[in-house]
Design an enzyme around this catalytic site. Structure first.
Site, short mmCIF file in Angstrom:
data_model
loop_
_atom_site.label_atom_id
_atom_site.label_comp_id
_atom_site.label_asym_id
_atom_site.label_seq_id
_atom_site.Cartn_x
_atom_site.Cartn_y
_atom_site.Cartn_z
N GLU A 118 2.19 1.79 -3.39
CA GLU A 118 1.14 2.36 -4.25
C GLU A 118 1.13 3.89 -4.11
O GLU A 118 1.11 4.62 -5.11
CB GLU A 118 -0.22 1.77 -3.83
N HIS A 119 1.17 4.39 -2.88
CA HIS A 119 1.20 5.84 -2.69
C HIS A 119 2.42 6.46 -3.39
O HIS A 119 2.31 7.48 -4.05
CB HIS A 119 1.29 6.18 -1.19
N GLU A 162 -4.18 8.17 7.39
CA GLU A 162 -5.10 7.22 6.76
C GLU A 162 -5.42 6.07 7.73
O GLU A 162 -6.56 5.68 7.89
CB GLU A 162 -4.48 6.68 5.46
N HIS A 188 0.82 -1.20 0.00
CA HIS A 188 0.00 0.00 0.00
C HIS A 188 0.86 1.26 0.00
O HIS A 188 0.59 2.24 -0.70
CB HIS A 188 -0.93 -0.04 1.23
#
Lengths: 422, 422
Positions: B65-66, B137, B62
């Site tokens: 991905e950022h 997040e 994840h």
């Protein structure tokens, strides 16, 4: 597809909007019943769609309805409340697979519409009242729905900001009304109230899908032939001035602080400069290109989400982000600075162009979704205009930087709301 | 391949990359995804280029991905904003997917998608800044009770398998992510042979293939052996029968799950298992079931009650639950209805009707480009072609469903997760 919807009026005054298109695999039918958002009637109004969808004369229970829908290749059916400005709208929808894609005859549409009509116009009654069990159970469901907002801190922080900001105005009423009204609502009174609403409140029906316009008009005119005497309903009041900026803090057991800032824009859908306001909002917080995203998230790393959105009919704008508790003041300063920058014309060509393109792209995308097409058209109707998405896009294209700066002068910060830790 | 008036085009490029295009000419939008079979569970693997065995911090897929949105020249979001295209990405347990949707600048947007997904660029400074954003997040999810109840259910079901860890990792684990490890993960999993492109909407298939080919051929024939993913040995038993926590909520949340022991394969067989299991859940707990009616009327559930089966090669589980006033009572009724179904309560008529509903739901899905593309890649990574769905659904027999009912719903492999108000 320029005007998109053909407008017709049923014999009893219900407005019918038809869009015949083979673009989608389904036929969508929506009914909207308009009501003033008012503290005294909001909870009763909110109960109606939930009680009605529990069962009708010919479809006497939720289970019966579900069995019927599954036989119709899983047609989607639902009823809910939507709030647009100071209007509380009862919504019913049914979405059926275009019979062309199934092995069935052309019956799906007729059978779907039969259910749709029965739910709206033939409620299940006991004497001169709704079925009591339905009312009592749905009062409990509505109570839970209202209280569930508390679990959803993201939306909670937005709703609370609006409530504090519009205290004393109808807009502060929650779309589902209030838990405290529920105990005194009786099945008999609710049924009387239903009869008034169904008879006198403005009602719109939308049909979108591969249909024959003449045939669908006939079908609906026959199904919805109830006697009506429509009364006009009031419009939304747009408050333009802010006497004094408010700061409201609330404390809960949370791991992240939620910051919301409510603004009065002085501009609503229907005003000429509304399209400039849409561009303003896009520049300010309408996407990853926006000042909020770029400064609060990308530059300072203060938040994961930071955005703003407009309430079109009431002339409000709301900005929101989730931050660390210690960064409250710093974040408020940055958010305020972004508004001031726009007011003073500090808008780069990149920001301006990206913002317009982003808006245009999302409007064109909306044309690919039955629900969005209908929702945007309904926004227009509520605000006294009927325009296609294409027409909205054309108006956005003509907006200049000067227009944005001009409309920005009317934007005033009203309330800062912060959900803090205990 | 033609289905419901839709044509699917396919091309494999010299370096192993595969692309699929589904033109939908009367849509305004094009929705494109570029996806790698690499998700949060791929935490331990052998780097094909060096042969070294690597265990990486939770949440790195994840995080990566950022960081893929960062380019030597700046941020990809900015480039997309200039094009008026919206872009995004998501990471789940098994894949990472980059996407855009546009209504006017497809070619440039497509080239940019290829360029940024194929260009890793990480700096120490930007990795450190990202830790702040992702921390927010994760904090946001900490305040999301539905996410927490799900995470805890997986922790109860699984002893060691990384599906029990949060997709984003933890605030602590992401502190250990550095530039070096990000590059290692990228090299391993972002190889053309491990990735797929799917484009749907207003495009011409040849044009899409031409754009991809132009770029991919320049990258040369990169060959890479099979990626060796290492998962810990997972017992068939559940880790714990239940996990209960307290959070700031208005009402308890309840989630029940069964752990599948029939795992270790993908392809059509997996799809078939998934559909059968979902049909069973629908028949037993769906809106047309007696169980649902009883639970609803007793005020134990409402419309938000849900269930579903998640089937991957390495693991499978179902979830059933929602908000409830009485988790214990809800559990007892759910367990009882499974027992009744097993003892002969499963009816063939219900089974056939739900099959019909599932076919309709599938057809309805084709209204949405997002649905088509995201399901396509999700199934593709499991060696399933989503277009086979109707045929597989048709072939499922009642006998098969009964067998699955008895095998899968084994109370020894059941776990429960609850969230109670503080």
């Amino acid at each position: 597809m320029n005007r998109l919807f053909q407008r017709k009026t049923l014999d009893n005054g219900i407005n019918l909007y038809i869009c015949s298109t083979d673009k989608f695999k389904t036929v969508t039918v929506c009914a909207f019943i308009h009501q003033n958002l008012d503290k005294s009637t909001a909870t009763k109004t909110a109960l109606l769609p939930f009680v009605l969808k529990r069962g009708s004369l010919n479809f006497p229970s939720s289970r019966y309805i579900s069995l019927y829908l599954e036989e119709l290749y899983g047609a989607d059916f639902g009823a809910d409340i939507i709030k647009k400005g100071e209007r509380q709208i009862i919504q019913f929808f049914i979405e059926m697979v275009n019979p062309r894609y199934t092995a069935s005859q052309n019956k799906i549409l007729d059978e779907g519409l039969m259910l749709f009509k029965d739910i709206i116009l033939n409620p299940l009654t006991e004497g001169h009242a709704f079925k009591k069990d339905f009312v009592e159970q749905e009062k409990d469901v509505l109570k839970r729905n209202i209280e569930a907002l508390f679990n959803d801190k993201f939306n909670y922080a937005i709703e609370r900001c609006f409530q504090e900001m519009c205290k004393g105005e109808p807009f502060s009423v929650y779309k589902y009304g209030s838990v405290s009204d529920l105990p005194e609502i009786k099945s008999e009174d609710l049924y009387d109230f239903y009869k008034i609403v169904i008879k006198s409140r403005p009602m719109d029906i939308f049909v979108l899908g591969e249909v024959d316009e003449g045939q669908i008009y006939e079908k609906l005119n026959n199904l919805f032939s109830n006697e009506r005497r429509e009364e006009k309903i009031a419009g939304t009041v747009v408050v333009k001035e802010v006497e004094r900026e408010k700061f409201v803090e609330e404390k809960q057991d949370v791991n992240q602080g939620k910051l919301s800032l409510g603004f009065r824009t002085g501009t609503r859908y229907g005003d000429e400069d509304f399209y400039a306001l849409m561009v303003f909002n896009s520049i300010f917080g309408g996407g990853p290109h926006s000042k909020l995203f770029q400064n609060v998230r990308e530059k300072e790393g203060l938040a994961y989400y930071a955005f703003s959105r407009l309430e079109k009919s009431k002339g409000l704008m709301l900005a929101s982000c989730g931050i660390d508790f210690d960064n409250l003041e710093k974040t408020i300063d940055i958010v305020k600075k972004q508004v001031d920058d726009i007011k003073e014309g500090r808008i780069s060509d990149y920001e301006f162009e990206s913002s317009k393109k982003y808006l245009v792209n999302s409007l064109k995308e909306a044309e690919d979704s039955p629900a969005m097409i209908i929702s945007l058209y309904l926004d227009g109707i509520i605000n006294g205009i009927e325009e296609s998405i294409q027409e909205i896009i054309e108006k956005i294209q003509t907006v200049t930087k000067e227009d944005v700066v001009k409309v920005a002068q009317k934007v005033k910060l009203d309330t800062i709301y912060f959900l803090n830790k205990r | 391949m033609n289905f419901m008036g839709e044509n699917l085009f396919y091309r494999k490029f010299d370096n192993g990359l595969k692309a699929f295009v589904l033109p939908k000419k009367n849509f305004n939008k094009v929705y494109a995804v570029y996806s790698t079979r690499y998700g949060s569970i791929d935490n331990e693997f052998v780097v094909p280029t060096t042969g070294e065995r690597l265990k990486v911090p939770e949440g790195i897929a994840h995080f990566l991905e950022h960081k893929m949105f960062e380019m030597p020249y700046g941020n990809v979001f900015d480039k997309y904003a200039e094009l008026g295209t919206s872009s995004n990405a998501y990471t789940n347990y098994t894949n990472t997917t980059y996407l855009f949707s546009t209504t006017s600048t497809f070619e440039e947007s497509m080239r940019l998608l290829l360029e940024f997904v194929e260009t890793p660029y990480f700096t120490k400074e930007s990795v450190e800044k990202e830790k702040g954003i992702i921390t927010q997040e994760l904090r946001m999810y900490e305040d999301d009770p539905e996410w927490q109840v799900m995470l805890n259910l997986l922790k109860a079901l699984y002893h060691r398998h990384p599906v029990r860890d949060d997709i984003g990792g933890t605030v602590e684990s992401i502190q250990n992510i550095d530039v070096y490890t990000l590059y290692k993960c990228y090299e391993t999993f972002y190889h053309p042979s491990n990735m797929v492109i799917f484009v749907a909407g207003a495009v011409d298939a040849d044009k899409v293939f031409e754009i991809i080919e132009e770029r991919e051929n320049k990258r040369g024939k990169l060959s890479q052996g099979e990626i060796k993913r290492i998962y810990p040995e997972e017992p068939y038993t559940v880790n714990k029968p239940r996990i209960d926590v307290k959070l700031s909520v208005s009402r308890p949340l309840f989630l029940m799950g069964f752990k599948d022991r029939d795992v270790g394969y993908d392809g059509i067989k997996l799809l078939r298992k998934e559909i059968v299991t979902n049909i069973l859940l629908e028949v037993i707990f769906g809106k047309s079931s007696l169980t649902y009616e009883k639970l609803y009327e007793e005020g134990l559930i409402d419309d938000r009650f849900s269930f579903g089966y998640e089937g991957q090669k390495e693991y499978g589980f179902c979830t059933i639950g929602g908000e409830t006033k009485d988790p214990e009572k809800l559990k007892d009724i759910l367990v009882n209805s499974i027992k009744e179904a097993k003892e002969g309560g499963l009816k063939e008529g219900d089974f056939e009707r739900v099959k019909k509903k599932y076919l309709g739901d599938y057809i309805q899905g084709f209204n949405s480009l997002e649905f088509i593309a995201n399901s396509f890649v999700s199934y593709y990574h499991r060696n399933v072609n989503i277009f086979d769905y109707p045929e597989v659904l048709r072939r499922i027999t009642f006998e098969e469903a009964k067998r699955r009912l008895n095998e899968f719903f084994d109370f020894d492999r059941m776990a429960i997760s609850t969230v109670y108000p503080k």
